[in-house]
Design an enzyme around this catalytic site. Sequence first.
Site, PDB file in Angstrom:
ATOM      1  N   ILE A  12       3.446  -1.362  10.225  1.00  0.00           N
ATOM      2  CA  ILE A  12       4.760  -1.463   9.572  1.00  0.00           C
ATOM      3  C   ILE A  12       5.478  -0.109   9.609  1.00  0.00           C
ATOM      4  CG2 ILE A  12       6.006  -2.160   7.488  1.00  0.00           C
ATOM      5  CD1 ILE A  12       3.590  -3.827   6.680  1.00  0.00           C
ATOM      6  N   THR A 133       1.619  -4.836  -1.835  1.00  0.00           N
ATOM      7  CA  THR A 133       1.327  -6.164  -1.293  1.00  0.00           C
ATOM      8  C   THR A 133       1.412  -7.259  -2.356  1.00  0.00           C
ATOM      9  OG1 THR A 133      -0.458  -7.481  -0.332  1.00  0.00           O
ATOM     10  CG2 THR A 133      -1.145  -5.630  -1.649  1.00  0.00           C
ATOM     11  N   ASP A 134       1.671  -8.477  -1.904  1.00  0.00           N
ATOM     12  CA  ASP A 134       1.657  -9.630  -2.830  1.00  0.00           C
ATOM     13  C   ASP A 134       0.234  -9.951  -3.294  1.00  0.00           C
ATOM     14  OD1 ASP A 134       0.649 -10.642  -0.426  1.00  0.00           O
ATOM     15  OD2 ASP A 134       2.010 -12.351  -0.317  1.00  0.00           O
ATOM     16  N   GLU A 135      -0.778  -9.417  -2.576  1.00  0.00           N
ATOM     17  CA  GLU A 135      -2.171  -9.763  -2.915  1.00  0.00           C
ATOM     18  C   GLU A 135      -2.580  -9.254  -4.292  1.00  0.00           C
ATOM     19  OE1 GLU A 135      -5.148  -9.294   0.038  1.00  0.00           O
ATOM     20  OE2 GLU A 135      -3.800  -9.845   1.671  1.00  0.00           O
ATOM     21  N   TYR A 159      -9.720  -4.582  -1.334  1.00  0.00           N
ATOM     22  CA  TYR A 159      -8.418  -4.110  -0.824  1.00  0.00           C
ATOM     23  C   TYR A 159      -7.332  -4.307  -1.879  1.00  0.00           C
ATOM     24  CZ  TYR A 159      -3.829  -4.509   1.373  1.00  0.00           C
ATOM     25  OH  TYR A 159      -2.479  -4.400   1.642  1.00  0.00           O
ATOM     26  N   LYS A 163      -5.035  -1.603  -4.035  1.00  0.00           N
ATOM     27  CA  LYS A 163      -3.564  -1.551  -4.002  1.00  0.00           C
ATOM     28  C   LYS A 163      -3.012  -1.728  -5.425  1.00  0.00           C
ATOM     29  CE  LYS A 163      -1.107  -1.289  -0.859  1.00  0.00           C
ATOM     30  NZ  LYS A 163      -0.537  -0.122  -0.128  1.00  0.00           N
ATOM     31  N   ARG A 291     -14.187 -16.292   4.547  1.00  0.00           N
ATOM     32  CA  ARG A 291     -14.151 -14.942   3.973  1.00  0.00           C
ATOM     33  C   ARG A 291     -14.621 -15.029   2.512  1.00  0.00           C
ATOM     34  NH1 ARG A 291      -8.207 -12.284   3.972  1.00  0.00           N
ATOM     35  NH2 ARG A 291      -8.817 -11.490   5.990  1.00  0.00           N
TER      36      ARG A 291
HETATM   37  P1  NAD Z   1      -1.952  -0.315   9.160  1.00  0.00           P
HETATM   38  O1  NAD Z   1      -3.390  -0.406   8.836  1.00  0.00           O
HETATM   39  O2  NAD Z   1      -1.450  -0.895  10.429  1.00  0.00           O
HETATM   40  O3  NAD Z   1      -1.502   1.214   9.141  1.00  0.00           O
HETATM   41  C1  NAD Z   1      -1.908   2.113   8.150  1.00  0.00           C
HETATM   42  C2  NAD Z   1      -1.554   3.518   8.615  1.00  0.00           C
HETATM   43  O4  NAD Z   1      -1.948   4.436   7.580  1.00  0.00           O
HETATM   44  C3  NAD Z   1      -2.283   3.946   9.893  1.00  0.00           C
HETATM   45  O5  NAD Z   1      -1.383   4.588  10.773  1.00  0.00           O
HETATM   46  C4  NAD Z   1      -3.338   4.924   9.389  1.00  0.00           C
HETATM   47  O6  NAD Z   1      -3.685   5.914  10.338  1.00  0.00           O
HETATM   48  C5  NAD Z   1      -2.655   5.522   8.185  1.00  0.00           C
HETATM   49  N1  NAD Z   1      -3.612   6.053   7.191  1.00  0.00           N
HETATM   50  C6  NAD Z   1      -4.734   5.441   6.729  1.00  0.00           C
HETATM   51  N2  NAD Z   1      -5.343   6.234   5.830  1.00  0.00           N
HETATM   52  C7  NAD Z   1      -4.593   7.364   5.725  1.00  0.00           C
HETATM   53  C8  NAD Z   1      -4.707   8.545   4.960  1.00  0.00           C
HETATM   54  N3  NAD Z   1      -5.733   8.761   4.119  1.00  0.00           N
HETATM   55  N4  NAD Z   1      -3.749   9.504   5.088  1.00  0.00           N
HETATM   56  C9  NAD Z   1      -2.713   9.327   5.949  1.00  0.00           C
HETATM   57  N5  NAD Z   1      -2.570   8.221   6.716  1.00  0.00           N
HETATM   58  C10 NAD Z   1      -3.489   7.254   6.595  1.00  0.00           C
HETATM   59  O7  NAD Z   1      -1.201  -0.947   7.900  1.00  0.00           O
HETATM   60  P2  NAD Z   1       0.167  -1.770   7.853  1.00  0.00           P
HETATM   61  O8  NAD Z   1      -0.122  -3.191   8.105  1.00  0.00           O
HETATM   62  O9  NAD Z   1       1.194  -1.043   8.649  1.00  0.00           O
HETATM   63  O10 NAD Z   1       0.486  -1.629   6.291  1.00  0.00           O
HETATM   64  C11 NAD Z   1       1.283  -0.560   5.806  1.00  0.00           C
HETATM   65  C12 NAD Z   1       1.366  -0.664   4.294  1.00  0.00           C
HETATM   66  O11 NAD Z   1       1.929  -1.922   3.933  1.00  0.00           O
HETATM   67  C13 NAD Z   1       0.008  -0.614   3.598  1.00  0.00           C
HETATM   68  O12 NAD Z   1       0.160   0.132   2.410  1.00  0.00           O
HETATM   69  C14 NAD Z   1      -0.319  -2.061   3.271  1.00  0.00           C
HETATM   70  O13 NAD Z   1      -1.122  -2.151   2.120  1.00  0.00           O
HETATM   71  C15 NAD Z   1       1.061  -2.615   3.041  1.00  0.00           C
HETATM   72  N6  NAD Z   1       1.223  -4.057   3.322  1.00  0.00           N
HETATM   73  C16 NAD Z   1       0.933  -4.557   4.561  1.00  0.00           C
HETATM   74  C17 NAD Z   1       1.146  -5.903   4.846  1.00  0.00           C
HETATM   75  C18 NAD Z   1       0.855  -6.515   6.196  1.00  0.00           C
HETATM   76  O14 NAD Z   1       0.991  -7.736   6.336  1.00  0.00           O
HETATM   77  N7  NAD Z   1       0.500  -5.734   7.200  1.00  0.00           N
HETATM   78  C19 NAD Z   1       1.642  -6.741   3.824  1.00  0.00           C
HETATM   79  C20 NAD Z   1       1.861  -6.204   2.569  1.00  0.00           C
HETATM   80  C21 NAD Z   1       1.685  -4.846   2.329  1.00  0.00           C
HETATM   81  O1  DAU Z   2      -0.384 -10.660   1.875  1.00  0.00           O
HETATM   82  C1  DAU Z   2      -0.197  -9.365   2.356  1.00  0.00           C
HETATM   83  C2  DAU Z   2      -1.447  -8.896   3.057  1.00  0.00           C
HETATM   84  O2  DAU Z   2      -1.509  -9.600   4.293  1.00  0.00           O
HETATM   85  C3  DAU Z   2      -1.482  -7.390   3.293  1.00  0.00           C
HETATM   86  O3  DAU Z   2      -1.497  -6.732   2.063  1.00  0.00           O
HETATM   87  C4  DAU Z   2      -2.696  -6.991   4.136  1.00  0.00           C
HETATM   88  O4  DAU Z   2      -2.628  -5.609   4.437  1.00  0.00           O
HETATM   89  C5  DAU Z   2      -2.674  -7.791   5.416  1.00  0.00           C
HETATM   90  O5  DAU Z   2      -3.830  -7.500   6.189  1.00  0.00           O
HETATM   91  C6  DAU Z   2      -2.607  -9.290   5.118  1.00  0.00           C
HETATM   92  O6  DAU Z   2      -3.847  -9.758   4.507  1.00  0.00           O
HETATM   93  P1  DAU Z   2      -4.507 -11.161   4.905  1.00  0.00           P
HETATM   94  O7  DAU Z   2      -5.927 -11.121   4.564  1.00  0.00           O
HETATM   95  O8  DAU Z   2      -3.686 -12.287   4.430  1.00  0.00           O
HETATM   96  O9  DAU Z   2      -4.272 -11.056   6.533  1.00  0.00           O
HETATM   97  P2  DAU Z   2      -5.240 -11.404   7.758  1.00  0.00           P
HETATM   98  O10 DAU Z   2      -4.387 -11.318   8.991  1.00  0.00           O
HETATM   99  O11 DAU Z   2      -6.495 -10.633   7.733  1.00  0.00           O
HETATM  100  O12 DAU Z   2      -5.592 -12.941   7.509  1.00  0.00           O
HETATM  101  C7  DAU Z   2      -4.570 -13.909   7.376  1.00  0.00           C
HETATM  102  C8  DAU Z   2      -5.258 -15.222   7.030  1.00  0.00           C
HETATM  103  O13 DAU Z   2      -5.998 -15.668   8.176  1.00  0.00           O
HETATM  104  C9  DAU Z   2      -6.259 -15.119   5.910  1.00  0.00           C
HETATM  105  O14 DAU Z   2      -6.229 -16.312   5.130  1.00  0.00           O
HETATM  106  C10 DAU Z   2      -7.616 -15.004   6.615  1.00  0.00           C
HETATM  107  C11 DAU Z   2      -7.390 -15.806   7.882  1.00  0.00           C
HETATM  108  N1  DAU Z   2      -8.142 -15.334   9.067  1.00  0.00           N
HETATM  109  C12 DAU Z   2      -8.067 -14.030   9.411  1.00  0.00           C
HETATM  110  C13 DAU Z   2      -8.762 -13.562  10.515  1.00  0.00           C
HETATM  111  C14 DAU Z   2      -8.703 -12.095  10.895  1.00  0.00           C
HETATM  112  C15 DAU Z   2      -8.875 -16.250   9.824  1.00  0.00           C
HETATM  113  O15 DAU Z   2      -8.912 -17.465   9.513  1.00  0.00           O
HETATM  114  N2  DAU Z   2      -9.544 -15.778  10.920  1.00  0.00           N
HETATM  115  C16 DAU Z   2      -9.531 -14.470  11.286  1.00  0.00           C
HETATM  116  O16 DAU Z   2     -10.210 -14.105  12.283  1.00  0.00           O
END
Ligand code: NAD
Ligand code: DAU
Length: 352
Positions: A12, A133-135, A159, A163, A291
């Site tokens: 992101i 996150t919504d989690e 996780y 958060k 999971r």
């Molecule tokens: P990501 O795992 O793709 O990226 C995380 C980044 O943070 C990486 O570039 C990593 O190198 C860096 N990082 C990790 N630990 C660090 C540290 N100690 N110091 C400095 N940098 C560090 O994550 P993302 O999916 O881009 O998520 C970004 C943010 O959004 C996170 O806070 C996550 O909790 C939140 N979020 C993500 C989602 C999603 O669907 N991906 C949804 C809701 C919230």
């Molecule tokens: O809701 C926001 C969150 O969404 C963020 O805070 C997290 O950083 C982000 O990783 C994501 O969490 P989820 O656990 O929802 O995402 P993930 O892509 O890991 O999984 C999405 C759904 O799919 C979940 O119900 C688990 C399922 N899943 C995931 C994987 C990796 C499978 O069924 N098979 C898989 O191999």
Amino acid sequence: MAILITGGAGFIGSNFIIDWLETSNELVINLDKLSYAGNLENLSCFDNDTRHKFIQGDICDRATISSVLNTYHPRAILNFAAESHVDRSIHGPEDFIQTNILGTFNLLDETRKFWDKLDQTNKNDFVFLHVSTDEVYGTLKAHDPAFCESNRYEPNSPYSASKASSDHLVRSYHHTYGLPTIITNCSNNYGAFQFPEKLIPLIIHNALSNKPLPIYGDGQQIRDWLYVSDHCRALKLALQSGTPGEVYNIGGLNEKTNLEIVEKICHILDSKLPRTDGLSYKEQIQFVEDRPGHDRRYAVNADKIQKELKWSPQESFESGIEKTVQWYLDNQLWVSRIISGDYRDWVKRQYA
Ligand code: NAD
Ligand code: DAU
């Protein structure tokens, strides 16, 4: 003027920087430790662009944070840096405690010291935006109303607990010290540059590699999918016009079961790059062990940000997922460079 982004080399964060620099010439300082999830290749379009300054550093390291703040004097901080994968938090929670809780604490505390020394105008204009996150709200039953900002925190995985803890710290720094903070809680993002451990890119990668498409449990878990550019636009609005001390939920208004997502990806791939044997990619679907503690349903009520900041998601799921699959087809080299020893070890452990 400058803004400080932490975790800007992740999924992101890098989308946000690309989006931001499309319409702004303000310097972006990107502080990222480059964990397994950080990838500077995402930002290679800025290799010769002085508007993007990358600093490799850890948000747990106070000396680095202090030096960055006192060198660049950012007017705002967006904290994306985190350990973000639920499954990894189940195998090894410690990194999540370190970065998500202690890292956020160190970042907040150094920010408070820096902010305290600003003159009144700069103090008032400063924003610390924490991306969450919504989690943190836990899980919903089928007919429960979507998560509002006033929902109780009931995190269920290491996780989401980490958060949740970071959100509480951010809240406390506003209430106790007056630091102008904003917290955003968003749903599942998807789009370009997402690390192929998360559901959508993992399924695309496995499909193309002729590997099983793992679905946890019965595949009826629901997530509220948000296209990453819509999320980035919401963050920009929150930064520009959000009220300090407030929380904004951001969601895609787009609830789908995991099985629907996987079948949709198979359907798109069947038309874009059919399997050579003429069968559908759905043949590769495999139901695997669930999971532990798997949250059943997330759904976000985004009324507050819609009303107060005039934001709403613009991408439909149909167009967003189509663009995403196309991006992964066009960027298979990007994926193949990630499929390193570390990634292989992870996949072996998780899907054993
Ligand atoms: P990501 O795992 O793709 O990226 C995380 C980044 O943070 C990486 O570039 C990593 O190198 C860096 N990082 C990790 N630990 C660090 C540290 N100690 N110091 C400095 N940098 C560090 O994550 P993302 O999916 O881009 O998520 C970004 C943010 O959004 C996170 O806070 C996550 O909790 C939140 N979020 C993500 C989602 C999603 O669907 N991906 C949804 C809701 C919230
Ligand atoms: O809701 C926001 C969150 O969404 C963020 O805070 C997290 O950083 C982000 O990783 C994501 O969490 P989820 O656990 O929802 O995402 P993930 O892509 O890991 O999984 C999405 C759904 O799919 C979940 O119900 C688990 C399922 N899943 C995931 C994987 C990796 C499978 O069924 N098979 C898989 O191999």
